[in-house]
Design a protein around this motif. Sequence first.
Motif, PDB file in Angstrom:
ATOM      1  N   SER A   1      -4.338  -8.536  -4.998  1.00  0.00           N
ATOM      2  CA  SER A   1      -4.630  -7.622  -3.713  1.00  0.00           C
ATOM      3  C   SER A   1      -3.301  -7.309  -2.649  1.00  0.00           C
ATOM      4  O   SER A   1      -3.257  -6.341  -1.968  1.00  0.00           O
ATOM      5  N   CYS A   2      -2.419  -8.264  -2.868  1.00  0.00           N
ATOM      6  CA  CYS A   2      -1.190  -8.019  -2.125  1.00  0.00           C
ATOM      7  C   CYS A   2      -0.141  -7.490  -2.898  1.00  0.00           C
ATOM      8  O   CYS A   2       0.800  -7.054  -2.330  1.00  0.00           O
ATOM      9  N   ASN A   3      -0.405  -7.115  -4.023  1.00  0.00           N
ATOM     10  CA  ASN A   3       0.632  -6.115  -4.769  1.00  0.00           C
ATOM     11  C   ASN A   3       0.767  -4.835  -4.956  1.00  0.00           C
ATOM     12  O   ASN A   3      -0.500  -4.344  -4.974  1.00  0.00           O
ATOM     13  N   PRO A   4       1.808  -4.127  -5.065  1.00  0.00           N
ATOM     14  CA  PRO A   4       1.842  -2.903  -5.318  1.00  0.00           C
ATOM     15  C   PRO A   4       1.172  -2.484  -6.688  1.00  0.00           C
ATOM     16  O   PRO A   4       1.476  -3.369  -7.727  1.00  0.00           O
ATOM     17  N   ALA A   5       0.490  -1.313  -6.935  1.00  0.00           N
ATOM     18  CA  ALA A   5       0.021  -1.150  -8.295  1.00  0.00           C
ATOM     19  C   ALA A   5       0.237   0.456  -8.698  1.00  0.00           C
ATOM     20  O   ALA A   5       0.476   1.099  -7.897  1.00  0.00           O
ATOM     21  N   GLY A   6       0.177   0.512  -9.888  1.00  0.00           N
ATOM     22  CA  GLY A   6       0.159   2.009 -10.661  1.00  0.00           C
ATOM     23  C   GLY A   6       1.286   2.332 -11.524  1.00  0.00           C
ATOM     24  O   GLY A   6       2.105   1.559 -11.696  1.00  0.00           O
ATOM     25  N   ASP A   7       1.020   3.458 -12.333  1.00  0.00           N
ATOM     26  CA  ASP A   7       2.059   3.728 -13.520  1.00  0.00           C
ATOM     27  C   ASP A   7       3.481   3.880 -12.984  1.00  0.00           C
ATOM     28  O   ASP A   7       4.259   3.725 -14.001  1.00  0.00           O
ATOM     29  N   ASN A   8       3.625   4.647 -11.902  1.00  0.00           N
ATOM     30  CA  ASN A   8       4.951   4.836 -11.233  1.00  0.00           C
ATOM     31  C   ASN A   8       5.538   3.589 -10.323  1.00  0.00           C
ATOM     32  O   ASN A   8       6.412   4.076  -9.761  1.00  0.00           O
ATOM     33  N   VAL A   9       4.957   2.645 -10.398  1.00  0.00           N
ATOM     34  CA  VAL A   9       5.487   1.399  -9.572  1.00  0.00           C
ATOM     35  C   VAL A   9       6.072   0.297 -10.429  1.00  0.00           C
ATOM     36  O   VAL A   9       5.366   0.064 -11.506  1.00  0.00           O
ATOM     37  N   SER A  10       7.332   0.098 -10.300  1.00  0.00           N
ATOM     38  CA  SER A  10       7.851  -1.180 -10.937  1.00  0.00           C
ATOM     39  C   SER A  10       7.840  -2.072  -9.848  1.00  0.00           C
ATOM     40  O   SER A  10       8.652  -2.156  -8.993  1.00  0.00           O
ATOM     41  N   PHE A  11       7.124  -3.299 -10.299  1.00  0.00           N
ATOM     42  CA  PHE A  11       6.990  -4.479  -9.296  1.00  0.00           C
ATOM     43  C   PHE A  11       7.559  -5.759  -9.987  1.00  0.00           C
ATOM     44  O   PHE A  11       7.175  -5.914 -11.159  1.00  0.00           O
TER      45      PHE A  11
ATOM     46  N   SER B   1       0.818  -1.196  -0.004  1.00  0.00           N
ATOM     47  CA  SER B   1      -0.120   0.078  -0.076  1.00  0.00           C
ATOM     48  C   SER B   1       0.979   1.212   0.154  1.00  0.00           C
ATOM     49  O   SER B   1       0.722   2.236  -0.886  1.00  0.00           O
ATOM     50  N   PHE B   2       1.970   1.165   0.704  1.00  0.00           N
ATOM     51  CA  PHE B   2       2.934   2.511   0.873  1.00  0.00           C
ATOM     52  C   PHE B   2       3.563   2.558  -0.530  1.00  0.00           C
ATOM     53  O   PHE B   2       3.544   3.774  -0.970  1.00  0.00           O
ATOM     54  N   ALA B   3       3.783   1.683  -1.157  1.00  0.00           N
ATOM     55  CA  ALA B   3       4.656   1.767  -2.488  1.00  0.00           C
ATOM     56  C   ALA B   3       3.437   2.242  -3.564  1.00  0.00           C
ATOM     57  O   ALA B   3       3.833   3.222  -4.386  1.00  0.00           O
ATOM     58  N   THR B   4       2.038   1.892  -3.602  1.00  0.00           N
ATOM     59  CA  THR B   4       1.175   2.476  -4.527  1.00  0.00           C
ATOM     60  C   THR B   4       1.078   3.868  -4.023  1.00  0.00           C
ATOM     61  O   THR B   4       0.660   4.481  -4.892  1.00  0.00           O
ATOM     62  N   ALA B   5       1.164   4.187  -2.693  1.00  0.00           N
ATOM     63  CA  ALA B   5       0.812   5.711  -2.495  1.00  0.00           C
ATOM     64  C   ALA B   5       1.945   6.457  -2.877  1.00  0.00           C
ATOM     65  O   ALA B   5       1.897   7.553  -3.421  1.00  0.00           O
ATOM     66  N   VAL B   6       3.248   6.082  -2.727  1.00  0.00           N
ATOM     67  CA  VAL B   6       4.485   6.750  -3.279  1.00  0.00           C
ATOM     68  C   VAL B   6       4.073   6.999  -4.822  1.00  0.00           C
ATOM     69  O   VAL B   6       4.331   8.152  -5.183  1.00  0.00           O
TER      70      VAL B   6
ATOM     71  N   ARG C   1      -4.397   5.035  -0.121  1.00  0.00           N
ATOM     72  CA  ARG C   1      -3.427   3.753   0.514  1.00  0.00           C
ATOM     73  C   ARG C   1      -2.521   4.241   1.411  1.00  0.00           C
ATOM     74  O   ARG C   1      -2.204   3.285   2.080  1.00  0.00           O
ATOM     75  N   GLN C   2      -2.329   5.487   1.643  1.00  0.00           N
ATOM     76  CA  GLN C   2      -1.760   6.112   2.737  1.00  0.00           C
ATOM     77  C   GLN C   2      -2.516   5.820   4.008  1.00  0.00           C
ATOM     78  O   GLN C   2      -2.060   5.343   5.170  1.00  0.00           O
ATOM     79  N   GLN C   3      -3.701   6.099   3.897  1.00  0.00           N
ATOM     80  CA  GLN C   3      -4.881   5.520   5.205  1.00  0.00           C
ATOM     81  C   GLN C   3      -4.645   4.052   5.331  1.00  0.00           C
ATOM     82  O   GLN C   3      -4.984   3.663   6.661  1.00  0.00           O
ATOM     83  N   ARG C   4      -4.543   3.235   4.220  1.00  0.00           N
ATOM     84  CA  ARG C   4      -4.683   1.852   4.383  1.00  0.00           C
ATOM     85  C   ARG C   4      -3.612   1.384   5.428  1.00  0.00           C
ATOM     86  O   ARG C   4      -3.618   0.630   6.514  1.00  0.00           O
TER      87      ARG C   4
END
Length: 382
Positions: free
Chosen positions: A286-296, A260-265, A366-369
């Motif tokens: 649901s356990c993975n980070p996500a988003g355009d600025n996240v390399s997983f 969640s932290f990585a997604t928020a970043v 995600r920060q709240q999560r």
Amino acid sequence: MAGRHSDHPHHAHPPSPADVEKVAQLIADCDQLLVVGAAGLSISADLPNNPYHSEADFEHLYPTTAKYGYRTAFQAMRLAGDESVPLAVRRAHTARHFLNMRFEFPPTPAYHWLKELAASFGKDDVFAWTSNVDGCFARAGFDPAHVYTTQGEMNRYQCAERGCGNVWLCEAQLRQIDAASHDGVLTDLSLAMQCPKCGSTTTLPNLRGGDWFDHAPYLPTQQALLVWLDNAVTRGLSVAVLEVGVGASTPIVTQIPAASFATAVGASGGRAVYVRVNLDRPEPPSCNPAGDNVSFFRWQAGWQVLGPLVDRAVALRTSKHTREGTREGTGEHDEHGVGTSGGGSGARSRRDGPRGGVDRGAAAERQQRYTQILHSLRTPRE
């Protein structure tokens, strides 16, 4: 879990050299480093230090306890209340097991590799977040003030006497009991874990096993972690997250909030590089980070794959800092008139403007999560 035993149900698929190079390049450009570790990080490749999952290791380490039908340290978690086992065996087992896990089993090489990587960042730009209770991060040289242990540590006991609330460092008591034990049996039953504040022998390990767990010794570090996480999100920094050995038993206290932290970043305009190293089958989305600025990256492998990655990332970061130090010494600036020094300080240059994929609402969600999950670990509750 990474381990020396061949009976692991899943096969390793180590990353290719090209994958290692790609990830190392990304880590080299990061401002901050978050290491998320669980049991798989501590299991040796060649020492019998895995009594939780290996029956052979358990019997080798605790032959007397094994005679009473116990096969793993997971099963032995109920040993203290098992009156069919002599009290002298129960006390001797607990002392020897805690000493093994917290003080005598050495950290795996992976901890030292991770410390080498951490040393390439600024002191305040590194945090470790772990469900392990063996103190291996601190023993490998990580700053204890930047190591949050969600489940407690095996060097503390807590008083269960109503109204006392004492938590203390217990190594000396453990060693006293162990010294008076022979072949897994305590020879002096006057020795027991005893609260130094009130004198009660009604005590418990300071390990999370229910809402009675006293989280107070770990609260300052948790608060520091929250500030560190929020700062990275608010400032849109570039963060490398290395998650190693998180199994299915504790993802809610490490893996899920870290993702969640990585997604928020990423959603805030920063960049997250998230590397998950785990021999188990892949987790649900649901356990993975996500988003355009996240390399997983998800590597189905043991901690051994960290060696080449850390070597390459450290070399790249060292080279980068050397070049930037030279430019800073000559007063060189880039085409925008911005000084080119950086890395390690946590002060990300915004000369390129905000990245795409910014979603302030998603970042706040995600920060709240992750904040809610961390707050939920503050026990006992009123």
